[in-house]
Enzyme design. Structure first.
Site, PDB file in Angstrom:
ATOM      1  N   SER A   1      54.307  12.040  46.588  1.00 26.61           N
ATOM      2  CA  SER A   1      55.340  12.941  47.243  1.00 26.61           C
ATOM      3  C   SER A   1      55.425  12.767  48.604  1.00 26.61           C
ATOM      4  CB  SER A   1      54.718  14.313  47.176  1.00 26.61           C
ATOM      5  OG  SER A   1      55.467  15.265  47.823  1.00 26.61           O
TER       6      SER A   1
ATOM      7  N   ILE B   1      60.202  16.598  35.687  1.00 24.51           N
ATOM      8  CA  ILE B   1      60.555  15.329  35.852  1.00 24.51           C
ATOM      9  C   ILE B   1      60.148  14.154  34.837  1.00 24.51           C
ATOM     10  CG2 ILE B   1      60.217  13.223  37.709  1.00 24.51           C
ATOM     11  CD1 ILE B   1      59.247  15.304  39.638  1.00 24.51           C
TER      12      ILE B   1
ATOM     13  N   TYR C   1      47.485  21.046  47.965  1.00 24.11           N
ATOM     14  CA  TYR C   1      48.266  20.197  46.782  1.00 24.11           C
ATOM     15  C   TYR C   1      48.782  18.694  47.553  1.00 24.11           C
ATOM     16  CZ  TYR C   1      52.452  18.198  44.846  1.00 24.11           C
ATOM     17  OH  TYR C   1      53.496  17.218  44.445  1.00 24.11           O
TER      18      TYR C   1
ATOM     19  N   ASN D   1      59.461  28.871  43.942  1.00 23.61           N
ATOM     20  CA  ASN D   1      59.118  28.588  45.420  1.00 23.61           C
ATOM     21  C   ASN D   1      60.204  27.888  46.090  1.00 23.61           C
ATOM     22  OD1 ASN D   1      56.597  29.981  45.226  1.00 23.61           O
ATOM     23  ND2 ASN D   1      55.879  28.025  43.831  1.00 23.61           N
TER      24      ASN D   1
ATOM     25  N   ASP E   1      44.811  17.509  27.348  1.00 25.94           N
ATOM     26  CA  ASP E   1      44.538  17.627  28.848  1.00 25.94           C
ATOM     27  C   ASP E   1      43.887  16.258  29.192  1.00 25.94           C
ATOM     28  OD1 ASP E   1      43.142  18.430  31.306  1.00 25.94           O
ATOM     29  OD2 ASP E   1      43.846  20.302  30.567  1.00 25.94           O
TER      30      ASP E   1
ATOM     31  N   LYS F   1      47.720  14.478  46.663  1.00 22.48           N
ATOM     32  CA  LYS F   1      48.632  13.516  46.509  1.00 22.48           C
ATOM     33  C   LYS F   1      48.086  12.370  47.472  1.00 22.48           C
ATOM     34  CE  LYS F   1      51.227  15.030  43.316  1.00 22.48           C
ATOM     35  NZ  LYS F   1      50.947  14.465  42.181  1.00 22.48           N
TER      36      LYS F   1
HETATM   37  P1  NAD Z   1      55.963  19.913  36.231  1.00 23.85           P
HETATM   38  O1  NAD Z   1      54.909  21.273  36.352  1.00 23.85           O
HETATM   39  O2  NAD Z   1      56.975  20.247  35.575  1.00 23.85           O
HETATM   40  O3  NAD Z   1      55.335  18.775  35.537  1.00 23.85           O
HETATM   41  C1  NAD Z   1      53.809  18.836  35.406  1.00 23.85           C
HETATM   42  C2  NAD Z   1      53.520  18.536  33.995  1.00 23.85           C
HETATM   43  O4  NAD Z   1      52.128  18.123  33.954  1.00 23.85           O
HETATM   44  C3  NAD Z   1      53.463  19.909  33.366  1.00 23.85           C
HETATM   45  O5  NAD Z   1      54.127  19.668  32.054  1.00 23.85           O
HETATM   46  C4  NAD Z   1      52.140  20.541  33.101  1.00 23.85           C
HETATM   47  O6  NAD Z   1      51.989  21.156  31.995  1.00 23.85           O
HETATM   48  C5  NAD Z   1      51.391  19.086  32.871  1.00 23.85           C
HETATM   49  N1  NAD Z   1      49.879  19.150  33.252  1.00 23.85           N
HETATM   50  C6  NAD Z   1      49.283  19.631  34.569  1.00 23.85           C
HETATM   51  N2  NAD Z   1      48.117  19.327  34.583  1.00 23.85           N
HETATM   52  C7  NAD Z   1      47.909  18.788  33.613  1.00 23.85           C
HETATM   53  C8  NAD Z   1      46.501  18.154  33.089  1.00 23.85           C
HETATM   54  N3  NAD Z   1      45.425  18.522  33.407  1.00 23.85           N
HETATM   55  N4  NAD Z   1      46.703  17.710  31.873  1.00 23.85           N
HETATM   56  C9  NAD Z   1      47.759  17.396  30.823  1.00 23.85           C
HETATM   57  N5  NAD Z   1      49.024  17.834  31.399  1.00 23.85           N
HETATM   58  C10 NAD Z   1      49.078  18.605  32.593  1.00 23.85           C
HETATM   59  O7  NAD Z   1      56.267  19.154  37.468  1.00 23.85           O
HETATM   60  P2  NAD Z   1      57.258  18.096  37.883  1.00 23.85           P
HETATM   61  O8  NAD Z   1      58.138  18.773  39.040  1.00 23.85           O
HETATM   62  O9  NAD Z   1      57.907  17.494  36.986  1.00 23.85           O
HETATM   63  O10 NAD Z   1      56.374  17.176  38.806  1.00 23.85           O
HETATM   64  C11 NAD Z   1      55.854  15.992  38.080  1.00 23.85           C
HETATM   65  C12 NAD Z   1      54.821  15.307  39.090  1.00 23.85           C
HETATM   66  O11 NAD Z   1      55.708  14.856  40.121  1.00 23.85           O
HETATM   67  C13 NAD Z   1      53.689  16.191  39.435  1.00 23.85           C
HETATM   68  O12 NAD Z   1      52.480  15.456  39.773  1.00 23.85           O
HETATM   69  C14 NAD Z   1      54.284  16.346  41.064  1.00 23.85           C
HETATM   70  O13 NAD Z   1      53.090  16.837  41.872  1.00 23.85           O
HETATM   71  C15 NAD Z   1      55.110  15.563  41.608  1.00 23.85           C
HETATM   72  N6  NAD Z   1      56.060  15.687  42.512  1.00 23.85           N
HETATM   73  C16 NAD Z   1      56.846  16.697  42.274  1.00 23.85           C
HETATM   74  C17 NAD Z   1      57.840  17.045  43.310  1.00 23.85           C
HETATM   75  C18 NAD Z   1      58.785  18.186  42.934  1.00 23.85           C
HETATM   76  O14 NAD Z   1      59.306  18.634  43.957  1.00 23.85           O
HETATM   77  N7  NAD Z   1      58.985  18.628  41.699  1.00 23.85           N
HETATM   78  C19 NAD Z   1      57.972  16.277  44.302  1.00 23.85           C
HETATM   79  C20 NAD Z   1      57.082  15.331  44.494  1.00 23.85           C
HETATM   80  C21 NAD Z   1      55.990  15.132  43.601  1.00 23.85           C
HETATM   81  C1  WQD Z   2      63.295  23.239  50.732  1.00 19.80           C
HETATM   82  C2  WQD Z   2      63.886  23.910  52.167  1.00 19.80           C
HETATM   83  C3  WQD Z   2      62.527  25.562  52.732  1.00 19.80           C
HETATM   84  C4  WQD Z   2      63.039  28.306  49.369  1.00 19.80           C
HETATM   85  C5  WQD Z   2      58.489  21.129  48.341  1.00 19.80           C
HETATM   86  C6  WQD Z   2      57.006  20.646  48.393  1.00 19.80           C
HETATM   87  C7  WQD Z   2      57.000  19.259  48.673  1.00 19.80           C
HETATM   88  C8  WQD Z   2      57.491  18.641  47.281  1.00 19.80           C
HETATM   89  C9  WQD Z   2      58.925  19.151  47.015  1.00 19.80           C
HETATM   90  C10 WQD Z   2      55.878  18.122  45.625  1.00 19.80           C
HETATM   91  C11 WQD Z   2      62.669  24.114  53.136  1.00 19.80           C
HETATM   92  C12 WQD Z   2      63.834  26.239  52.220  1.00 19.80           C
HETATM   93  C13 WQD Z   2      63.149  27.232  49.984  1.00 19.80           C
HETATM   94  C14 WQD Z   2      63.693  29.395  49.688  1.00 19.80           C
HETATM   95  C15 WQD Z   2      64.370  28.501  51.738  1.00 19.80           C
HETATM   96  N1  WQD Z   2      56.772  18.937  46.115  1.00 19.80           N
HETATM   97  N2  WQD Z   2      63.683  27.310  51.436  1.00 19.80           N
HETATM   98  N3  WQD Z   2      64.358  29.408  50.928  1.00 19.80           N
HETATM   99  O1  WQD Z   2      59.212  22.624  50.893  1.00 19.80           O
HETATM  100  O2  WQD Z   2      60.840  20.607  51.096  1.00 19.80           O
HETATM  101  O3  WQD Z   2      59.166  20.574  49.473  1.00 19.80           O
HETATM  102  O4  WQD Z   2      58.726  20.445  47.084  1.00 19.80           O
HETATM  103  O5  WQD Z   2      55.246  17.298  45.844  1.00 19.80           O
HETATM  104  O6  WQD Z   2      55.532  18.743  48.419  1.00 19.80           O
HETATM  105  O7  WQD Z   2      56.368  21.129  49.787  1.00 19.80           O
HETATM  106  O8  WQD Z   2      60.943  22.075  49.122  1.00 19.80           O
HETATM  107  O9  WQD Z   2      62.595  23.336  47.900  1.00 19.80           O
HETATM  108  O10 WQD Z   2      60.527  24.670  48.720  1.00 19.80           O
HETATM  109  O11 WQD Z   2      62.293  24.046  50.247  1.00 19.80           O
HETATM  110  O12 WQD Z   2      65.070  28.480  52.954  1.00 19.80           O
HETATM  111  O13 WQD Z   2      63.498  30.515  48.972  1.00 19.80           O
HETATM  112  O14 WQD Z   2      64.278  25.164  51.603  1.00 19.80           O
HETATM  113  O15 WQD Z   2      62.032  26.247  53.853  1.00 19.80           O
HETATM  114  O16 WQD Z   2      63.524  24.137  54.296  1.00 19.80           O
HETATM  115  P1  WQD Z   2      60.049  21.462  50.171  1.00 19.80           P
HETATM  116  P2  WQD Z   2      61.443  23.568  48.993  1.00 19.80           P
END
Ligand code: NAD
Ligand code: WQD
Length: 338
Positions: free
Chosen positions: A124, A12, A149, A198, A58, A153
């Site tokens: 999240s 992101i 996790y 995942n 970091d 948040k």
């Molecule tokens: P990502 O893992 O691709 O990005 C996170 C980045 O943070 C990585 O580049 C990692 O190297 C860096 N990082 C982690 N710990 C660090 C530290 N201690 N110091 C410096 N860098 C560090 O994940 P993303 O999907 O881009 O998510 C970005 C943010 O959004 C995260 O906080 C995540 O929890 C949150 N978020 C993600 C999702 C999702 O589904 N992808 C959903 C909701 C919230």
């Molecule tokens: C989506 C749907 C699964 C994989 C996660 C985190 C959440 C947020 C976003 C960070 C669900 C189904 C998935 C597979 C499947 N992250 N699924 N087979 O669980 O909604 O959210 O990412 O904050 O905290 O929990 O996302 O993409 O894992 O799953 O059927 O192999 O797809 O059961 O219904 P989720 P997901």
């Protein structure tokens, strides 16, 4: 504005760097690359035709943060850095609490020492737990998280709220993301998970390209129209522009604000698979599997508040999300790895 983007090399973060730079902001990134590649930074420069400052460091490293705030006059911080694998957090809770919580405490301590009190935080939809209402508004009470996790948040939202309560000169925007998928339409940036994914979309694209044999759908006996879980998938570029919109709110010195970043539309797992096959013309083999622990049946946003107060709404639909995820996967079969 000059923005420090923590975790800016990640999925992101890298897309947000592009939108920030396209909107005329200057970007400084700190990332320890624990879950990303510096190549994404090169791609950001390639897409925007502009430069950014990158620090491999970091957020737990106070000296590194001090150096950055001394070398740059930062106006606001967008804080993505964190560990995010739900399953891993269950068996490495200490690492998750330390990285995400101590990391954020260190970051905010250094910020206030340099009198930078503008922060946008990646939260999240997971903080809603099993949501008390659908669609989920920001007034919906936070719920019980099912993993460490999620608790990081939820706790960080509380910590940042308390920081603002004690010192109103902080402007804090908590952005609750729903399910980010998709990739940059150029195919130059996207999600690059380590090992077996995942999350649903990277799993689908890896099945489609032949790296994985089939998708297991976790449960088809939920109380939903087709029995599979419903989520609010949002294109990562829309999520990125949401941060640019939130920065305007920071400039207005709005205090503490909370926004959902979602589309307001829910799709089931089967909807996503079918849309992917229609958008790409590629078959995705799947079979039904038991429910996955911790999954809630339905989770989708009300996107009204962000629309009204930030003037932001998602533009991309599910087909474009699928198309761009596939474009990224086919152009970069091994992600950023050679
Ligand atoms: P990502 O893992 O691709 O990005 C996170 C980045 O943070 C990585 O580049 C990692 O190297 C860096 N990082 C982690 N710990 C660090 C530290 N201690 N110091 C410096 N860098 C560090 O994940 P993303 O999907 O881009 O998510 C970005 C943010 O959004 C995260 O906080 C995540 O929890 C949150 N978020 C993600 C999702 C999702 O589904 N992808 C959903 C909701 C919230
Ligand atoms: C989506 C749907 C699964 C994989 C996660 C985190 C959440 C947020 C976003 C960070 C669900 C189904 C998935 C597979 C499947 N992250 N699924 N087979 O669980 O909604 O959210 O990412 O904050 O905290 O929990 O996302 O993409 O894992 O799953 O059927 O192999 O797809 O059961 O219904 P989720 P997901």
């Amino acid at each position: 504005m000059k923005i420090l983007v923590t975790g800016g090399a990640g999925f992101i973060g890298s897309h947000t760097c592009v939108e920030l730079m396209n909107a005329g902001h200057e970007v400084v990134v700190i990332d320890n690359l624990c879950n990303s590649s510096e190549k994404s930074m090169e791609r950001v420069k390639e897409i925007t035709g502009k430069d950014l400052a990158f620090y491999k460091g970091d957020i737990l490293d106070r000296d590194c943060l001090n150096t950055i705030f001394t070398e740059h006059k930062i106006d606001a911080v967008i804080h993505f850095a964190g560990l995010k694998a739900v399953g891993e957090s269950v068996y490495k809770p200490w690492e998750y609490y330390n990285n995400n919580i101590t990391g954020t405490l260190t970051l905010t301590d250094v910020m206030r020492a340099h009198d930078v009190k503008n922060l946008i935080f990646s939260s999240s939809a997971t903080v809603y737990g099993d949501p008390a209402e659908i669609p989920i508004t920001e007034n919906c009470p936070k719920g019980k998280c099912t993993n460490p996790y999620g608790w990081t948040k939820s706790m960080l939202e509380q910590i940042l709220t308390d920081l603002h309560t004690a010192d109103n000169s902080w402007n804090v925007i908590l952005l609750r993301y729903f399910n980010p998928i998709g990739a940059h339409p150029t195919g130059l940036m996207g999600e690059d998970p380590n090992g077996i994914p995942n999350n649903l979309m990277p799993y689908i694209t890896q099945v489609a390209i032949g790296k994985l044999p089939e998708l297991g759908i976790f449960g088809n006996d939920y109380d939903t129209p087709d029995g599979t879980c419903i989520r609010d998938y949002i294109h990562v570029c829309d999520l990125a522009t949401g941060h640019v919109a939130a920065l305007k709110k920071i400039e207005e010195k709005a205090g503490l604000c909370i926004y959902n970043l979602g589309t307001g539309v829910g799709y089931s797992v089967l909807d996503v698979v079918n849309n992917f096959m229609e958008a790409t013309g590629v078959n995705v083999a799947y079979s039904m599997k038991p429910r996955r622990e911790g999954d809630v049946p339905q989770c989708y946003s009300s996107a009204q508040k962000a629309k009204e107060e930030l003037g932001w709404e998602a533009k991309y639909g599910i087909k474009e999300m699928c198309r761009d995820s596939w474009n990224w996967q086919t152009k970069n079969p091994n992600g950023y790895k050679d």
